[in-house]
Design an enzyme around this catalytic site. Structure first.
Site, mmCIF file in Angstrom:
data_model
loop_
_atom_site.group_PDB
_atom_site.id
_atom_site.type_symbol
_atom_site.label_atom_id
_atom_site.label_comp_id
_atom_site.label_asym_id
_atom_site.label_seq_id
_atom_site.Cartn_x
_atom_site.Cartn_y
_atom_site.Cartn_z
ATOM 1 C CG ASN A 152 -1.294 20.508 -17.541
ATOM 2 O OD1 ASN A 152 -1.892 21.492 -17.130
ATOM 3 N ND2 ASN A 152 -1.787 19.720 -18.473
ATOM 4 N N GLY A 177 -5.310 6.437 -21.626
ATOM 5 C CA GLY A 177 -5.290 7.884 -21.419
ATOM 6 C C GLY A 177 -4.952 8.707 -22.654
ATOM 7 N N GLY A 230 1.063 12.976 -7.872
ATOM 8 C CA GLY A 230 0.777 14.177 -8.654
ATOM 9 C C GLY A 230 -0.323 13.964 -9.678
ATOM 10 C CB ALA A 231 -1.042 11.212 -12.053
ATOM 11 C CE LYS A 235 2.147 17.016 -15.584
ATOM 12 N NZ LYS A 235 1.021 16.106 -15.779
ATOM 13 C CB ALA A 239 -2.714 9.503 -3.085
ATOM 14 C CG ASP A 259 -2.646 16.848 -16.408
ATOM 15 O OD1 ASP A 259 -2.477 16.829 -17.644
ATOM 16 O OD2 ASP A 259 -1.709 16.917 -15.593
ATOM 17 C CG LEU A 289 -4.762 5.541 4.823
ATOM 18 C CD1 LEU A 289 -5.811 5.407 3.730
ATOM 19 C CD2 LEU A 289 -5.204 4.819 6.094
ATOM 20 C CB ALA A 290 -0.107 9.259 5.235
HETATM 21 P P1 ATR Z 1 2.717 10.789 -10.452
HETATM 22 O O1 ATR Z 1 3.116 12.229 -10.555
HETATM 23 O O2 ATR Z 1 2.843 10.034 -11.730
HETATM 24 O O3 ATR Z 1 1.409 10.586 -9.778
HETATM 25 P P2 ATR Z 1 3.991 10.097 -7.969
HETATM 26 O O4 ATR Z 1 3.627 11.422 -7.393
HETATM 27 O O5 ATR Z 1 5.344 9.509 -7.675
HETATM 28 O O6 ATR Z 1 3.864 10.096 -9.539
HETATM 29 O O7 ATR Z 1 2.863 9.042 -7.508
HETATM 30 C C1 ATR Z 1 2.878 7.714 -7.926
HETATM 31 C C2 ATR Z 1 1.600 7.031 -7.429
HETATM 32 O O8 ATR Z 1 1.625 5.683 -7.881
HETATM 33 C C3 ATR Z 1 1.490 6.968 -5.909
HETATM 34 O O9 ATR Z 1 0.122 6.953 -5.571
HETATM 35 C C4 ATR Z 1 2.148 5.620 -5.610
HETATM 36 O O10 ATR Z 1 1.783 5.047 -4.397
HETATM 37 P P3 ATR Z 1 2.539 5.501 -3.021
HETATM 38 O O11 ATR Z 1 2.015 6.853 -2.687
HETATM 39 O O12 ATR Z 1 2.131 4.463 -2.050
HETATM 40 O O13 ATR Z 1 4.000 5.497 -3.348
HETATM 41 C C5 ATR Z 1 1.589 4.808 -6.753
HETATM 42 N N1 ATR Z 1 2.363 3.604 -7.084
HETATM 43 C C6 ATR Z 1 3.550 3.536 -7.727
HETATM 44 N N2 ATR Z 1 3.934 2.266 -7.895
HETATM 45 C C7 ATR Z 1 2.969 1.485 -7.348
HETATM 46 C C8 ATR Z 1 2.770 0.072 -7.196
HETATM 47 N N3 ATR Z 1 3.658 -0.790 -7.661
HETATM 48 N N4 ATR Z 1 1.641 -0.339 -6.591
HETATM 49 C C9 ATR Z 1 0.734 0.543 -6.103
HETATM 50 N N5 ATR Z 1 0.865 1.880 -6.220
HETATM 51 C C10 ATR Z 1 1.953 2.353 -6.830
#
Ligand code: ATR
Length: 282
Positions: free
Chosen positions: A93, A249, A137-138, A72, A135, A109, A161-162
């Site tokens: 998308n 979803g 891509g989704a 994406k 936070a 989306d 958090l960042a």
């Molecule tokens: P997508 O495109 O599906 O959003 P991504 O960009 O890799 O995939 O983002 C995954 C999100 O799921 C992030 O917010 C990630 O948290 P981090 O930014 O801290 O990595 C979150 N995530 C994935 N596994 C997790 C878990 N076990 N507990 C909490 N948050 C999780």
């Protein structure tokens, strides 16, 4: 002399993996119900071959494609023009290919999510307090449309958090325009409860715990997982156990497809009917 009919217009979904995608079935049904002549394929693209995959598809006469993980962001970079939604989220998308070689990118989306919540689930977003969990891509793809839907307050909660702060920063101008309050927190720092909770993390997929405490759920609130099928089950069970109304979803998937179909064909397909058919089939 009779001339042979033109072949149907060609579309596809590109991703890696892509075998699980329901987009071909959804678009085939949209085409059937609207009488649009099109063929919609599934294309597995090599992880380092996205741009080439798009060029090949265009050379074969492809008119447009849906993009799923992990392309994406690359799709947005490849486009010559794009919607404000793509500029805001940095991800696309949907691509649409014009005969002059230009590529238009959109991100449907968030429109799909908002349509499923407000129209199909009949839960208003205007004036409501929303928790967006994740936070990546989704989450980035839906935050703009959630603000435009008039949410009064949106908290973005993320383990890192960042990343939540970056997302809030990039949407701060829109939030201010919409007079919405937008804040970033870690899940541990969450103290308030919300009308609508949206899980945009991959936590269920990984079999991990729901990444927020049950205290975020207002009684009877909507608890939405952007995943569907087994990947959403853990979150939906947790929501039900704590008195929330769970929703997966699948409707977002159908509605984002409907927005793409509208963009490509200029015709809005009967998405609620197709969603109902898919829910019954599952
Ligand atoms: P997508 O495109 O599906 O959003 P991504 O960009 O890799 O995939 O983002 C995954 C999100 O799921 C992030 O917010 C990630 O948290 P981090 O930014 O801290 O990595 C979150 N995530 C994935 N596994 C997790 C878990 N076990 N507990 C909490 N948050 C999780």
């Amino acid at each position: 002399m009779t001339s042979s009919p033109l072949p149907p217009d060609l579309y596809c979904v590109m991703g890696n993996p892509v075998g699980h995608s329901r987009s071909p079935a959804i678009h085939a049904r949209f085409a059937e119900l609207t009488g649009e002549r099109l063929r919609y394929e599934r294309r597995l693209i090599a992880l380092d071959g996205f741009a080439q995959g798009v060029r090949d598809f265009v050379a074969e006469g492809g008119r447009g494609c849906n993009i799923t993980v992990p392309f994406k962001f690359e799709a947005q970079a490849l486009a010559t023009t794009c919607s404000d939604r793509v500029r805001l989220s940095g991800a696309a998308n949907v691509l649409s290919f014009a005969s002059d070689g230009s590529i238009y990118a959109d991100n449907t989306d968030g429109l799909g999510l908002v349509a499923d919540i407000t129209r199909n689930a009949d839960v208003p977003l205007a004036g409501r307090d929303v928790l967006l969990v994740g936070a990546g891509g989704a989450a980035a793809g839906v935050l703009g449309p959630l603000l435009l839907a008039g949410a009064r307050h949106i908290t973005v909660a993320n383990r890192t958090l960042a990343k939540a702060q970056a997302l809030v920063q990039s949407h701060a101008a829109l939030a201010s325009l919409q007079k919405s309050e937008l804040v970033a927190l870690t899940p541990q720092a969450l103290e308030a409860n919300f009308d609508v909770i949206i899980n945009a993390t991959a936590s269920s997929l990984a079999g991990a715990e729901v990444p927020v405490p049950a205290s975020v759920l207002r009684p009877g609130c909507l608890a939405y997982d952007m995943m569907y099928g087994p990947a959403a089950q853990g979150f939906l069970d947790w929501a039900r156990q704590h008195g929330a109304v769970p929703r997966d979803g699948l409707g977002m998937l159908v509605e984002q497809a409907a927005e793409a179909f509208l963009l490509w064909r200029g015709v809005r397909p009967p998405s609620a009917q197709v969603l109902q058919e898919m829910q019954q089939a599952l």
